[in-house]
Design a protein around this motif. Structure first.
Motif, PDB file in Angstrom:
ATOM      1  N   ASN A 150      10.802   6.762 -15.658  1.00 39.15           N
ATOM      2  CA  ASN A 150      10.732   5.968 -16.886  1.00 39.15           C
ATOM      3  C   ASN A 150      10.525   4.473 -16.586  1.00 39.15           C
ATOM      4  N   THR A 151       9.782   4.181 -15.476  1.00 38.55           N
ATOM      5  CA  THR A 151       9.540   2.784 -15.050  1.00 38.55           C
ATOM      6  C   THR A 151       8.044   2.587 -14.822  1.00 38.55           C
ATOM      7  N   VAL A 152       7.512   1.517 -15.383  1.00 34.64           N
ATOM      8  CA  VAL A 152       6.110   1.149 -15.184  1.00 34.64           C
ATOM      9  C   VAL A 152       6.066  -0.135 -14.353  1.00 34.64           C
ATOM     10  N   GLY A 153       5.286  -0.144 -13.246  1.00 29.51           N
ATOM     11  CA  GLY A 153       5.205  -1.338 -12.400  1.00 29.51           C
ATOM     12  C   GLY A 153       4.499  -1.037 -11.086  1.00 29.51           C
ATOM     13  N   SER A 154       4.540  -2.034 -10.181  1.00 31.56           N
ATOM     14  CA  SER A 154       3.882  -1.894  -8.874  1.00 31.56           C
ATOM     15  C   SER A 154       4.591  -2.749  -7.859  1.00 31.56           C
ATOM     16  N   ILE A 155       4.449  -2.377  -6.624  1.00 30.10           N
ATOM     17  CA  ILE A 155       4.998  -3.123  -5.483  1.00 30.10           C
ATOM     18  C   ILE A 155       3.817  -3.450  -4.564  1.00 30.10           C
ATOM     19  N   THR A 156       3.621  -4.761  -4.254  1.00 31.13           N
ATOM     20  CA  THR A 156       2.485  -5.167  -3.433  1.00 31.13           C
ATOM     21  C   THR A 156       2.834  -6.431  -2.663  1.00 31.13           C
TER      22      THR A 156
ATOM     23  N   GLN B  44       0.339  -8.495  -1.996  1.00 35.22           N
ATOM     24  CA  GLN B  44      -0.717  -9.371  -2.485  1.00 35.22           C
ATOM     25  C   GLN B  44      -1.740  -9.752  -1.417  1.00 35.22           C
ATOM     26  N   GLN B  45      -1.660  -9.137  -0.247  1.00 31.70           N
ATOM     27  CA  GLN B  45      -2.656  -9.435   0.784  1.00 31.70           C
ATOM     28  C   GLN B  45      -3.959  -8.697   0.494  1.00 31.70           C
ATOM     29  N   PHE B  46      -3.836  -7.503  -0.066  1.00 34.24           N
ATOM     30  CA  PHE B  46      -4.993  -6.735  -0.474  1.00 34.24           C
ATOM     31  C   PHE B  46      -4.929  -6.533  -1.984  1.00 34.24           C
ATOM     32  N   SER B  47      -6.034  -6.217  -2.589  1.00 33.65           N
ATOM     33  CA  SER B  47      -6.113  -6.129  -4.057  1.00 33.65           C
ATOM     34  C   SER B  47      -5.246  -4.989  -4.577  1.00 33.65           C
ATOM     35  N   PRO B  48      -4.209  -5.296  -5.346  1.00 34.83           N
ATOM     36  CA  PRO B  48      -3.329  -4.235  -5.883  1.00 34.83           C
ATOM     37  C   PRO B  48      -3.882  -3.710  -7.213  1.00 34.83           C
ATOM     38  N   PRO B  49      -3.476  -2.528  -7.637  1.00 39.24           N
ATOM     39  CA  PRO B  49      -3.852  -2.039  -8.967  1.00 39.24           C
ATOM     40  C   PRO B  49      -3.082  -2.798 -10.036  1.00 39.24           C
ATOM     41  N   VAL B  50      -3.701  -2.857 -11.219  1.00 37.17           N
ATOM     42  CA  VAL B  50      -3.073  -3.534 -12.359  1.00 37.17           C
ATOM     43  C   VAL B  50      -2.585  -2.445 -13.311  1.00 37.17           C
ATOM     44  N   VAL B  51      -1.267  -2.372 -13.541  1.00 38.64           N
ATOM     45  CA  VAL B  51      -0.641  -1.351 -14.393  1.00 38.64           C
ATOM     46  C   VAL B  51      -0.420  -1.955 -15.779  1.00 38.64           C
ATOM     47  N   THR B  52      -0.928  -1.258 -16.820  1.00 34.87           N
ATOM     48  CA  THR B  52      -0.790  -1.719 -18.207  1.00 34.87           C
ATOM     49  C   THR B  52       0.036  -0.704 -18.989  1.00 34.87           C
ATOM     50  N   PRO B  53       1.198  -1.113 -19.535  1.00 29.27           N
ATOM     51  CA  PRO B  53       2.009  -0.156 -20.320  1.00 29.27           C
ATOM     52  C   PRO B  53       1.233   0.333 -21.552  1.00 29.27           C
ATOM     53  N   GLY B  54       1.397   1.612 -21.882  1.00 27.56           N
ATOM     54  CA  GLY B  54       0.728   2.175 -23.051  1.00 27.56           C
ATOM     55  C   GLY B  54       1.464   1.863 -24.351  1.00 27.56           C
ATOM     56  N   LYS B  55       0.803   2.185 -25.443  1.00 24.59           N
ATOM     57  CA  LYS B  55       1.430   2.018 -26.745  1.00 24.59           C
ATOM     58  C   LYS B  55       2.545   3.050 -26.914  1.00 24.59           C
ATOM     59  N   PRO B  56       3.393   2.874 -27.893  1.00 24.88           N
ATOM     60  CA  PRO B  56       4.484   3.851 -28.066  1.00 24.88           C
ATOM     61  C   PRO B  56       3.933   5.276 -28.204  1.00 24.88           C
ATOM     62  N   GLY B  57       4.447   6.148 -27.377  1.00 25.85           N
ATOM     63  CA  GLY B  57       3.997   7.534 -27.357  1.00 25.85           C
ATOM     64  C   GLY B  57       2.808   7.777 -26.457  1.00 25.85           C
ATOM     65  N   ALA B  58       2.219   6.717 -25.876  1.00 27.10           N
ATOM     66  CA  ALA B  58       1.051   6.866 -24.984  1.00 27.10           C
ATOM     67  C   ALA B  58       1.456   6.488 -23.570  1.00 27.10           C
ATOM     68  N   PRO B  59       0.892   7.157 -22.554  1.00 32.34           N
ATOM     69  CA  PRO B  59       1.246   6.837 -21.167  1.00 32.34           C
ATOM     70  C   PRO B  59       0.631   5.509 -20.720  1.00 32.34           C
ATOM     71  N   ALA B  60       1.213   4.944 -19.680  1.00 32.85           N
ATOM     72  CA  ALA B  60       0.677   3.702 -19.104  1.00 32.85           C
ATOM     73  C   ALA B  60      -0.592   4.006 -18.314  1.00 32.85           C
ATOM     74  N   THR B  61      -1.393   2.975 -18.126  1.00 33.95           N
ATOM     75  CA  THR B  61      -2.653   3.125 -17.376  1.00 33.95           C
ATOM     76  C   THR B  61      -2.660   2.167 -16.199  1.00 33.95           C
ATOM     77  N   ALA B  62      -3.362   2.573 -15.130  1.00 32.01           N
ATOM     78  CA  ALA B  62      -3.506   1.735 -13.923  1.00 32.01           C
ATOM     79  C   ALA B  62      -4.988   1.461 -13.703  1.00 32.01           C
ATOM     80  N   THR B  63      -5.349   0.177 -13.565  1.00 31.48           N
ATOM     81  CA  THR B  63      -6.735  -0.250 -13.315  1.00 31.48           C
ATOM     82  C   THR B  63      -6.867  -0.635 -11.849  1.00 31.48           C
ATOM     83  N   LEU B  64      -7.786   0.023 -11.164  1.00 35.82           N
ATOM     84  CA  LEU B  64      -7.982  -0.210  -9.726  1.00 35.82           C
ATOM     85  C   LEU B  64      -9.260  -1.020  -9.515  1.00 35.82           C
TER      86      LEU B  64
END
Length: 526
Positions: free
Chosen positions: A217-223, A225-245
């Motif tokens: 039940n946690t949305v986030g990332s650990i990086t 920052q030396q290499f390009s990390p994915p960008v995690v975007t929380p979804g709307k209520p009832g929708a899953p989060a998305t990750a942009t690579l």
């Protein structure tokens, strides 16, 4: 011998030259009836000649009241009696003697003091003796006239001519009329340069980025920052989060059931760059030789500053790159070859270039040496060398977690680069002769044959059967000194600037001009 010369309208003087042991010349002055002193003029003066170190005795018919001579440095006038004047020559030149007689009459003499013949002859003989001693076997003739020394004859080279002039300068002003033997052709010097370069590089990159789209039940990332990390975007209520690579790096792992993923950078690269350039340039003794094998690349240059709302004009200039060699060889009196040499190897470096308005301007990776060495023919010198070892290491980690043994490696990123460069530049001068007539010429071995020629007759200039026999003029054995010196003067520098007719510049409005009146629109930025 008697010489008559009028002192004035009323007076004349008869000079009797009587040789004696003291070399005294007696002048007997005879006069007619006295006339007024005002009738005496300087235009009726007489000429007296006396040698340096000799004397002239002037006898006057009237009693002498006073005498004066114009230049005491040239001659000395002394009244030895009431009717006799002694003139002694001191230095070569001309002056005036004025004699005042009782009653107011004046007499004028133009006195010419010439150099002593015996002293001049002794000086000229000593000069000829020095020339025979210093320049044996060379025909030299020395004459003197009017205080000038005339040098005539033939010497073997310009050095002998200069030495003869220096010796003759001790006797007076020298007029150099010498001829010099035509020297042989200047030696031709071939310079061989060897560039040997080896660049090795090795890079290692290792890193990991962990991201969650809803694990525990946690949305986030650990990086790190030396290499390009994915960008995690929380979804709307009832929708899953998305990750942009933006970059999958090398490895990508994602567990949909856990909503957990990772991108891993694991890259190892090895590179080798080898350069071997062997330019050979031929030039004459003391003349500059130049060589360039490469090209030119354009780069923009801002002209002045912008005024008002318009932008500053930009000029496109060209920079040369490639294998360049400039040198001047000089053969020394020791028989060695002194070299002023400046070899250079450069190539385009796009990794360190600049991008301006969508245009990429590359940098230059340059290796060059400029020095002066002295070698015998065929000897070699390593005039430049470089051994360069470098290691660059970048470590990024998340504090505390990155320090945990074993598990902490997942929270670390490392980049390591090693470079090794070896460079050596070797020069070898040689004195060479032209290829003999009729000998085969060197040629390049082509892997493929060219198309057959259109004609079976080889290309050549018309021979004597067409143009007729035109013998070349026979070169003279000797030439005047000034003509030989003029022929040895450096020629006008050869102009190799081919950029002026096609200079390219950009106007403030953005149009690109080629310098010939044509104008084109710049390409669109990428």
């Amino acid at each position: 011998m008697r010489v008559r010369a009028g002192f004035s309208i009323a007076y004349f003087c008869a000079l009797s030259f009587v040789p004696c042991a003291e070399s005294v010349i007696h002048a007997q002055a005879q006069s007619s009836s006295p006339q007024p002193a005002a009738a005496s003029t300087q235009d009726s003066a007489n000429d007296l000649v006396v040698a340096v170190g000799k004397s002239v005795l002037v006898d006057c018919a009237q009693t002498i009241q006073r005498v004066a001579i114009g230049s005491a440095e040239l001659a000395e006038a002394t009244a030895v009696s009431t009717t006799e004047i002694m003139i002694n020559g001191k230095a070569a030149g001309e002056t005036t003697l004025i004699v005042w007689q009782v009653g107011g009459a004046r007499q004028f003499f133009n006195v010419k003091i010439r150099a002593s013949t015996s002293v001049a002859n002794d000086h000229m003989e000593s000069l000829r003796r020095e020339l025979r001693t210093e320049l044996p076997g060379q025909t030299l003739r020395v004459t003197s006239e009017g205080g000038n020394i005339f040098l005539r004859g033939t010497v073997k080279d310009l050095g002998s001519s200069d030495r003869a002039v220096q010796i003759a300068t001790t006797a007076g002003k020298v007029v150099n009329l010498l001829y010099v033997n035509v020297p042989p052709p200047e030696p031709q010097i071939l310079l061989k340069v060897r560039f040997a370069s080896l660049d090795r590089n090795m890079s290692t990159q290792l890193g990991i980025n962990i991201f969650s789209t809803g694990a525990a039940n946690t949305v986030g990332s650990i990086t790190t920052q030396q290499f390009s990390p994915p960008v995690v975007t929380p979804g709307k209520p009832g929708a899953p989060a998305t990750a942009t690579l933006s970059s999958l790096l090398n490895l990508f792992i994602f567990r949909p059931d856990l909503n957990l993923g990772a991108t891993i950078q694991a890259l190892q690269a090895n590179g080798v760059l080898q350069i071997l350039a062997e330019p050979n340039v031929l030039t004459s003794n003391g003349k500059q030789g130049s060589f360039l094998a490469g090209g030119e690349y354009p780069y923009p240059v801002i002209q002045g500053t912008s005024t008002g709302t318009g932008s500053a004009p930009i000029t496109i200039q060209f920079k040369e790159f490639g294998v360049r060699l400039n040198f001047i060889p000089t053969i020394t009196p020791r028989g060695t070859i002194r070299l002023q040499v400046a070899p250079e190897v450069s190539n385009l470096d796009f990794s360190n270039g600049l991008t301006i308005s969508g245009f990429t301007v590359p940098a230059l990776d340059t290796r060059k040496v400029q020095t002066e060495v002295e070698l015998s023919e065929g000897q070699s010198f390593a005039i430049g060398g470089l051994l360069d070892n470098r290691e660059t290491k970048n470590l990024s980690k998340i504090p505390f977690i990155g320090d945990i043994p074993v598990l902490g490696k997942l929270f670390q990123s490392i980049s390591k680069t090693r470079t090794n460069t070896e460079l050596i530049v070797i020069v070898t001068p040689e004195i060479v002769a032209p290829i003999p007539v009729g000998a085969p010429l060197p040629n390049v071995t082509y892997p493929d044959k060219f198309l057959p020629t259109n004609s079976s007759v080889p290309m050549r200039n018309p021979g004597a059967d067409v143009t007729g026999v035109k013998p070349l003029p026979v070169p003279p054995a000797t030439v005047p000194v000034e003509q030989l010196i003029q022929s040895m003067q450096p020629e006008q520098p050869l102009s190799v600037n081919s950029l002026s007719p096609g200079a390219i510049y950009t106007s403030p409005e953005g149009g690109v001009s080629t310098g010939t009146g044509a104008s084109t629109s710049p390409p669109a930025p990428h």
